[in-house]
Motif scaffolding. Structure first.
Motif, PDB file in Angstrom:
ATOM      1  N   THR A 122       0.829  -1.203   0.000  1.00 23.52           N
ATOM      2  CA  THR A 122       0.000   0.000   0.000  1.00 23.52           C
ATOM      3  C   THR A 122       0.865   1.256   0.000  1.00 23.52           C
ATOM      4  N   VAL A 123       1.920   1.254   0.806  1.00 22.55           N
ATOM      5  CA  VAL A 123       2.822   2.409   0.855  1.00 22.55           C
ATOM      6  C   VAL A 123       3.478   2.623  -0.515  1.00 22.55           C
ATOM      7  N   ILE A 124       3.942   1.551  -1.136  1.00 26.63           N
ATOM      8  CA  ILE A 124       4.584   1.665  -2.454  1.00 26.63           C
ATOM      9  C   ILE A 124       3.589   2.187  -3.485  1.00 26.63           C
ATOM     10  N   PHE A 125       2.357   1.667  -3.437  1.00 27.06           N
ATOM     11  CA  PHE A 125       1.336   2.122  -4.385  1.00 27.06           C
ATOM     12  C   PHE A 125       1.072   3.619  -4.226  1.00 27.06           C
ATOM     13  N   VAL A 126       0.918   4.086  -3.011  1.00 26.65           N
ATOM     14  CA  VAL A 126       0.647   5.509  -2.769  1.00 26.65           C
ATOM     15  C   VAL A 126       1.788   6.365  -3.312  1.00 26.65           C
ATOM     16  N   LEU A 127       3.024   5.922  -3.105  1.00 29.99           N
ATOM     17  CA  LEU A 127       4.173   6.665  -3.631  1.00 29.99           C
ATOM     18  C   LEU A 127       4.145   6.699  -5.160  1.00 29.99           C
ATOM     19  N   ASP A 128       3.823   5.554  -5.778  1.00 31.73           N
ATOM     20  CA  ASP A 128       3.708   5.509  -7.246  1.00 31.73           C
ATOM     21  C   ASP A 128       2.601   6.454  -7.730  1.00 31.73           C
ATOM     22  N   TYR A 129       1.493   6.468  -7.016  1.00 29.22           N
ATOM     23  CA  TYR A 129       0.366   7.336  -7.360  1.00 29.22           C
ATOM     24  C   TYR A 129       0.810   8.803  -7.344  1.00 29.22           C
ATOM     25  N   LEU A 130       1.531   9.204  -6.296  1.00 31.56           N
ATOM     26  CA  LEU A 130       1.983  10.591  -6.179  1.00 31.56           C
ATOM     27  C   LEU A 130       2.944  10.958  -7.299  1.00 31.56           C
ATOM     28  N   VAL A 131       3.874  10.047  -7.609  1.00 33.67           N
ATOM     29  CA  VAL A 131       4.827  10.303  -8.704  1.00 33.67           C
ATOM     30  C   VAL A 131       4.082  10.448 -10.022  1.00 33.67           C
ATOM     31  N   ALA A 132       3.125   9.538 -10.280  1.00 33.44           N
ATOM     32  CA  ALA A 132       2.356   9.582 -11.521  1.00 33.44           C
ATOM     33  C   ALA A 132       1.555  10.874 -11.624  1.00 33.44           C
ATOM     34  N   ALA A 133       0.986  11.319 -10.507  1.00 35.47           N
ATOM     35  CA  ALA A 133       0.198  12.553 -10.512  1.00 35.47           C
ATOM     36  C   ALA A 133       1.079  13.768 -10.790  1.00 35.47           C
ATOM     37  N   SER A 146      -1.991  12.333 -22.287  1.00 36.29           N
ATOM     38  CA  SER A 146      -2.813  13.080 -21.343  1.00 36.29           C
ATOM     39  C   SER A 146      -4.052  13.623 -22.054  1.00 36.29           C
ATOM     40  N   ILE A 147      -5.053  14.007 -21.301  1.00 36.90           N
ATOM     41  CA  ILE A 147      -6.286  14.507 -21.893  1.00 36.90           C
ATOM     42  C   ILE A 147      -6.051  15.771 -22.696  1.00 36.90           C
ATOM     43  N   ASN A 148      -5.052  16.574 -22.320  1.00 39.94           N
ATOM     44  CA  ASN A 148      -4.765  17.799 -23.084  1.00 39.94           C
ATOM     45  C   ASN A 148      -3.964  17.530 -24.355  1.00 39.94           C
ATOM     46  N   GLY A 149      -3.700  16.250 -24.634  1.00 36.22           N
ATOM     47  CA  GLY A 149      -3.042  15.877 -25.888  1.00 36.22           C
ATOM     48  C   GLY A 149      -1.537  15.721 -25.808  1.00 36.22           C
ATOM     49  N   THR A 150      -0.927  16.052 -24.679  1.00 32.00           N
ATOM     50  CA  THR A 150       0.522  15.923 -24.533  1.00 32.00           C
ATOM     51  C   THR A 150       0.866  14.522 -24.028  1.00 32.00           C
ATOM     52  N   PRO A 151       2.111  14.073 -24.249  1.00 29.34           N
ATOM     53  CA  PRO A 151       2.519  12.766 -23.702  1.00 29.34           C
ATOM     54  C   PRO A 151       2.403  12.756 -22.181  1.00 29.34           C
ATOM     55  N   ASN A 152       2.123  11.597 -21.639  1.00 26.29           N
ATOM     56  CA  ASN A 152       1.972  11.461 -20.187  1.00 26.29           C
ATOM     57  C   ASN A 152       3.148  10.677 -19.611  1.00 26.29           C
ATOM     58  N   PRO A 153       4.182  11.362 -19.119  1.00 24.79           N
ATOM     59  CA  PRO A 153       5.332  10.654 -18.540  1.00 24.79           C
ATOM     60  C   PRO A 153       4.967   9.853 -17.293  1.00 24.79           C
ATOM     61  N   GLY A 154       3.844  10.196 -16.656  1.00 24.30           N
ATOM     62  CA  GLY A 154       3.450   9.517 -15.427  1.00 24.30           C
ATOM     63  C   GLY A 154       2.878   8.139 -15.635  1.00 24.30           C
ATOM     64  N   VAL A 155       2.672   7.738 -16.898  1.00 21.32           N
ATOM     65  CA  VAL A 155       2.042   6.448 -17.159  1.00 21.32           C
ATOM     66  C   VAL A 155       2.889   5.285 -16.639  1.00 21.32           C
ATOM     67  N   VAL A 156       4.210   5.426 -16.660  1.00 18.50           N
ATOM     68  CA  VAL A 156       5.090   4.342 -16.194  1.00 18.50           C
ATOM     69  C   VAL A 156       4.897   4.113 -14.698  1.00 18.50           C
ATOM     70  N   ALA A 157       4.917   5.210 -13.927  1.00 20.93           N
ATOM     71  CA  ALA A 157       4.708   5.091 -12.479  1.00 20.93           C
ATOM     72  C   ALA A 157       3.299   4.599 -12.175  1.00 20.93           C
ATOM     73  N   ALA A 158       2.312   5.051 -12.969  1.00 21.88           N
ATOM     74  CA  ALA A 158       0.923   4.635 -12.743  1.00 21.88           C
ATOM     75  C   ALA A 158       0.743   3.136 -12.991  1.00 21.88           C
ATOM     76  N   MET A 159       1.327   2.639 -14.068  1.00 21.02           N
ATOM     77  CA  MET A 159       1.220   1.216 -14.365  1.00 21.02           C
ATOM     78  C   MET A 159       1.959   0.381 -13.326  1.00 21.02           C
ATOM     79  N   ALA A 160       3.134   0.883 -12.901  1.00 19.58           N
ATOM     80  CA  ALA A 160       3.879   0.186 -11.855  1.00 19.58           C
ATOM     81  C   ALA A 160       3.037   0.130 -10.578  1.00 19.58           C
ATOM     82  N   GLY A 161       2.384   1.243 -10.261  1.00 21.06           N
ATOM     83  CA  GLY A 161       1.524   1.280  -9.084  1.00 21.06           C
ATOM     84  C   GLY A 161       0.364   0.318  -9.197  1.00 21.06           C
ATOM     85  N   MET A 162      -0.206   0.207 -10.385  1.00 19.87           N
ATOM     86  CA  MET A 162      -1.331  -0.708 -10.595  1.00 19.87           C
ATOM     87  C   MET A 162      -0.894  -2.154 -10.398  1.00 19.87           C
ATOM     88  N   LEU A 163       0.287  -2.509 -10.878  1.00 24.28           N
ATOM     89  CA  LEU A 163       0.797  -3.875 -10.707  1.00 24.28           C
ATOM     90  C   LEU A 163       1.106  -4.165  -9.235  1.00 24.28           C
TER      91      LEU A 163
END
Length: 216
Positions: free
Chosen positions: A22-33, A64-81
């Protein structure tokens, strides 16, 4: 160390895993955000992640929704796993520590794990369907878990779980109510945080109980 001592140690380690995950996931979430390119359904041209308007699943997109690349996707996917591994461990280990029948224990484990595996389909194009199926399976697993918590005397965790189920139902009400859907991103985060705190509380309570049993 005796076989009983080794078994207790394995149980403690297994119960500690969801806390660490849970702690690792929260950290990944913050990085992705922080790394998110920007934009939400309410404000598509925004340049950063909004805790008021963005959903967790927005972080899982390569663009990203504004059309730019989303660098946070890597941290988000890592967090999801990490979250998937955390919850699979939780659903496999915790029912074995509660006072429930073997049939209910198996039902909780199966529906809990399937709920988490279905949730991984958030990566795909069937997001809404995956969310509905995962939520339904999660409610079944949680109902069995609540019965076990009550029968095991873990009443604080039991009532916390009841509050979480109420939040899940409130999420569904907001989702299908056009007048309230604008508040759903905030409610989603509140529900998600409450759920993670709940599973940590359960694991911690069971660890304390296991340690006391070991010292007797």
């Amino acid at each position: 160390m005796t076989s009983t001592g080794k078994k207790n140690e394995r149980t403690l380690n297994a119960l500690a895993f969801p806390l660490i995950g849970t702690v690792i996931f929260v950290l990944d979430y913050l990085v992705a955000a922080i790394q998110y390119g920007g934009g939400s359904q309410a404000f598509p041209h925004a340049t950063r992640f909004s805790w008021r308007h963005n959903y967790w699943c927005n972080l899982l997109a390569e663009t990203s929704i504004n059309g730019t690349p989303n660098p946070g996707v890597v941290a988000a996917m890592a967090g999801m796993l990490v979250l998937a591994a955390t919850m699979i461990c939780f659903w496999m280990v915790v029912p074995g520590q509660l006072s429930i029948s073997n049939r209910v224990r198996s039902l909780v484990r199966i529906t809990g794990v399937l709920s988490m595996l279905t949730g991984l389909l958030l990566f795909s194009g069937v997001h809404d369907t995956a969310t509905m199926i995962a939520s339904g399976l999660g409610v079944i697993a949680s109902a069995g878990l609540l019965a076990g918590l009550y029968r095991s005397g873990l009443l604080i965790a039991f009532w916390m779980g009841m509050a979480n189920l109420a939040l899940v139902m409130l999420n569904n009400y907001f989702y299908y109510n056009p007048a309230l859907i604008g508040l759903l991103p905030v409610l989603q985060k509140l529900t998600f945080g409450s759920f993670l705190f709940w599973i940590c509380r359960i694991c911690w309570s069971l660890m304390v109980r296991q340690i006391r049993k070991k010292d007797q």
